[in-house]
Enzyme design. Structure first.
Site, PDB file in Angstrom:
ATOM      1  N   TRP A  53      74.190 -51.152 123.087  1.00 55.40           N
ATOM      2  CA  TRP A  53      74.621 -49.753 122.957  1.00 55.40           C
ATOM      3  C   TRP A  53      73.909 -49.085 121.780  1.00 55.40           C
ATOM      4  O   TRP A  53      73.602 -47.898 121.817  1.00 55.40           O
ATOM      5  CB  TRP A  53      76.134 -49.702 122.741  1.00 55.40           C
ATOM      6  CG  TRP A  53      76.674 -48.338 122.463  1.00 55.40           C
ATOM      7  CD1 TRP A  53      77.050 -47.391 123.380  1.00 55.40           C
ATOM      8  CD2 TRP A  53      76.915 -47.748 121.173  1.00 55.40           C
ATOM      9  NE1 TRP A  53      77.501 -46.258 122.740  1.00 55.40           N
ATOM     10  CE2 TRP A  53      77.425 -46.460 121.391  1.00 55.40           C
ATOM     11  CE3 TRP A  53      76.739 -48.195 119.867  1.00 55.40           C
ATOM     12  CZ2 TRP A  53      77.767 -45.605 120.339  1.00 55.40           C
ATOM     13  CZ3 TRP A  53      77.076 -47.356 118.824  1.00 55.40           C
ATOM     14  CH2 TRP A  53      77.586 -46.075 119.074  1.00 55.40           C
ATOM     15  N   HIS A  54      73.607 -49.889 120.748  1.00 53.88           N
ATOM     16  CA  HIS A  54      72.984 -49.300 119.559  1.00 53.88           C
ATOM     17  C   HIS A  54      71.543 -48.888 119.793  1.00 53.88           C
ATOM     18  O   HIS A  54      71.047 -47.981 119.115  1.00 53.88           O
ATOM     19  CB  HIS A  54      73.053 -50.281 118.382  1.00 53.88           C
ATOM     20  CG  HIS A  54      74.398 -50.332 117.735  1.00 53.88           C
ATOM     21  ND1 HIS A  54      75.424 -51.108 118.217  1.00 53.88           N
ATOM     22  CD2 HIS A  54      74.901 -49.692 116.651  1.00 53.88           C
ATOM     23  CE1 HIS A  54      76.489 -50.956 117.453  1.00 53.88           C
ATOM     24  NE2 HIS A  54      76.216 -50.095 116.500  1.00 53.88           N
ATOM     25  N   GLY A  55      70.854 -49.538 120.684  1.00 53.38           N
ATOM     26  CA  GLY A  55      69.465 -49.136 120.880  1.00 53.38           C
ATOM     27  C   GLY A  55      68.755 -49.996 121.900  1.00 53.38           C
ATOM     28  O   GLY A  55      69.162 -51.127 122.189  1.00 53.38           O
TER      29      GLY A  55
END
Length: 456
Positions: free
Chosen positions: A321-323
Site C-alpha cells: 500500500w505504501h508504494g
C-alpha cells in the site's frame, strides 16, 4: 499545496477559516469545505480533481443503493462494484508499471507496455476513506448519508486528504452533523497548539535532519559502519517527526473547524514489541488493516497457522500500500515476520526486562526503516551490510547529524506526545503561540518541503 507553504499559511487557511465561521448553517459550511478541499487538491494538479470526484460520487451513490437494496445479493453486488472500481483506479495509477515491469523481469518473453502515469497524490488515502465507508454501510455499522455535500466534505477534507490520518466516516459523523455550531475556545486553542507543534516537528526537526541525511545517502556505498548507523537513525527520526508532524497539523486543522481527527501516533519508539509498535505507529492505517483485512481474513479464529498466514498477508499488503516497489513488499514481510515471531515467543518475551524489550524493538524498527527509505533492494542490502561492518567505507556522518540524532533519541523517550499537552486557552497564551509560529517559520525559510507521506 502543502501546510508549510506561504500560499497555505497566509492565504488559503485564513480565507477558508474566516469564511467558515462567517457562514451560518450546515449546508453552507459543507459546500465551503468541499470547494476548499478541491482547491487545495487541484493546486497540485487540477486534472485529478475529476478522479477524486468520480471516486466520491461512486461510493456515495453505491452506499445509498446498498442501503436501499432488499436482498443480500443486491447489497453485495453494489458493494463489490464500488470496491472493485476503487481498487481498479488505485491499481492502475499506482501499480500498473510496477507489475508490468516485474512480469517482464520474471518472464522475459512477456513485455507489457509501460505507461507514462502520474501518481495522483493522496489516492491511497482517499481510496481507503471511500472503501471504509462502503464496507461500514454494507455491514450495517453506519447508515448511508443522503447529504451529498456532507459526504464530499468527509472525503475531500483538506486537513486529511493527501496523507491521512485515515478517518472513517463514523468517526467524524457526529461532528459533521453539528458543524453549524459556534466556535469553541478550547477547540481553537488545541487547533493552534497542534498545528504549531506539527509545524515545529516538520520544519525544525525533520527538515533539518533531511538537510544532512540526503547528501550522506547519495553515496551510501561509501558509508562507514558508524555512518550507516547514523544514517539509519537519522531517517528513523526524520520519518517520525515528518509524519507525526503532518498528523498533528491535520488534527489541529480539524479542531479549527470543529472536527475531531483521531490520534495517529502515540510514542511509537517506546514500544515494547512489534505488536505494541503497530498500536502506536500510524494508528489509523494499522487499525484500518486490522478491521477491514486481517479480521475478514479470519484473524486468529482458525488456529495458529491460519493466524500467522493472515498476519503475513496483511502486512505484505500493508507494505505494498505504501508504494510500488519491492522494498515496501519486503518491508511489510519483515514486519509480518516480526509479529509472527513475537506471537511464538510471547511467553518468553514477557520475562525480558522492559528496557531490553524497548531497546530491542527500537533496533528492529531502525533496520526496517532502511528498507523503507532505500530506492532498491540492492541499496537496502548494501546499507544494512555496512551497518553490520561488511564492506564498510570511510564516509562518516556530518557532526550536525550526530547532534540531531542524539537530541532526537532523548526527545522520543522523554518529551510527551502532543495529545498529552494541555494547551492554554486564555489570551495570555497568544504570545507563546506567536513565538512558536515565528520560530517554526524561520526554519521553513522558504523551503516548503513536501511531507514524506505525500508520495503514498
Amino acid at each position: 499545496m502543502v501546510f508549510n507553504s506561504n500560499i497555505f499559511l497566509f492565504a488559503f487557511l485564513p480565507v477558508v477559516f474566516g469564511l467558515f465561521w462567517l457562514l451560518k448553517g450546515r449546508q453552507a459550511r459543507y459546500v465551503l469545505l468541499t470547494v476548499s478541499g478541491y482547491v487545495f487538491y487541484g493546486y497540485w494538479d487540477w486534472r485529478f480533481c475529476f478522479l477524486l470526484l468520480f471516486s466520491s460520487l461512486l461510493s456515495f451513490y453505491a452506499a445509498l443503493l446498498i442501503e436501499r437494496s432488499a436482498s443480500l445479493r443486491a447489497r453485495r453486488a453494489w458493494m463489490t462494484l464500488s470496491i472493485s472500481a476503487d481498487l481498479t483506479l488505485l491499481g492502475f495509477f499506482k501499480y500498473y508499471n510496477f507489475f508490468a515491469s516485474s512480469l517482464h523481469a520474471a518472464i522475459p518473453g512477456i513485455a507489457p507496455p509501460l505507461l507514462h502515469i502520474i501518481l495522483p497524490v493522496g489516492i491511497s488515502f482517499y481510496t481507503f476513506h471511500t472503501m471504509s465507508y462502503i464496507l461500514d454501510v454494507a455491514e450495517g455499522r453506519i447508515r448511508a448519508t443522503s447529504n451529498l455535500f456532507e459526504y464530499l466534505t468527509y472525503v475531500s477534507l483538506f486537513s486529511q486528504l493527501v496523507a491521512g490520518p485515515i478517518v472513517r466516516f463514523r468517526q467524524i459523523e457526529q461532528d459533521l452533523e453539528h458543524i453549524e455550531g459556534p466556535p469553541r475556545e478550547d477547540f481553537m486553542a488545541r487547533g493552534i497548539g497542534f498545528f504549531l507543534v506539527g509545524l515545529i516537528k516538520k520544519a525544525v526537526v525533520a527538515d533539518s535532519i533531511a538537510m544532512y541525511l540526503d547528501p550522506a545517502l547519495a553515496s551510501y556505498s561509501t558509508l562507514s559502519t558508524a555512518g550507516a548507523w547514523l544514517a539509519a537513525l537519522g531517517y528513523t527520526f526524520q520519518i517520525y517527526y515528518d509524519f507525526s508532524g503532518y498528523s498533528d497539523m491535520a488534527v489541529g486543522l480539524g479542531y479549527l473547524f470543529g472536527l475531531h481527527i483521531p490520534q495517529n501516533f502515540n510514542a511509537p519508539y517506546r514500544a515494547l514489541g512489534p505488536r505494541d509498535f503497530w498500536r502506536r505507529w500510524h494508528i489509523s492505517l494499522s487499525t484500518w488493516l486490522r478491521d477491514y483485512l486481517y479480521i475478514p481474513l479470519g484473524g486468529s479464529r482458525f488456529g495458529e497457522t491460519r493466524m500467522m498466514i493472515n498476519l503475513l498477508v496483511t502486512m505484505l499488503l500493508g507494505g505494498l500500500w505504501h508504494g510500488a516497489n519491492w522494498t515496501f513488499v519486503v518491508w511489510g514481510a519483515y514486519h509480518g515476520m516480526l509479529l509472527i515471531v513475537e506471537r511464538v515467543l510471547d511467553r518468553w518475551l514477557t520475562r525480558v526486562p522492559t528496557a531490553m524489550r524497548r531497546a530491542g524493538t527500537f533496533v528492529l524498527v531502525v533496520f526496517s526503516w532502511v528498507l523503507f527509505r532505500s530506492d532498491s533492494l540492492d541499496m537496502a542490502g548494501q546499507w544494512m551490510a555496512r551497518m553490520l561492518g561488511i564492506g564498510a567505507g570511510t564516509q562518516s556522518a556530518p557532526p550536525s547529524l550526530i547532534v540531531l540524532v542524539a537530541l532526537c533519541l532523548v526527545a522520543v523517550n522523554t518529551v510527551p506526545e502532543t495529545w498529552d499537552i494541555r494547551f492554554g486557552i486564555r489570551y495570555r497564551w497568544a504570545p507563546v503561540y506567536a513565538l512558536g509560529f515565528l520560530l517554526a517559520y524561520l526554519f521553513v525559510n522558504g523551503r516548503h518541503s513536501v511531507f514524506l507521506y505525500y508520495q503514498f
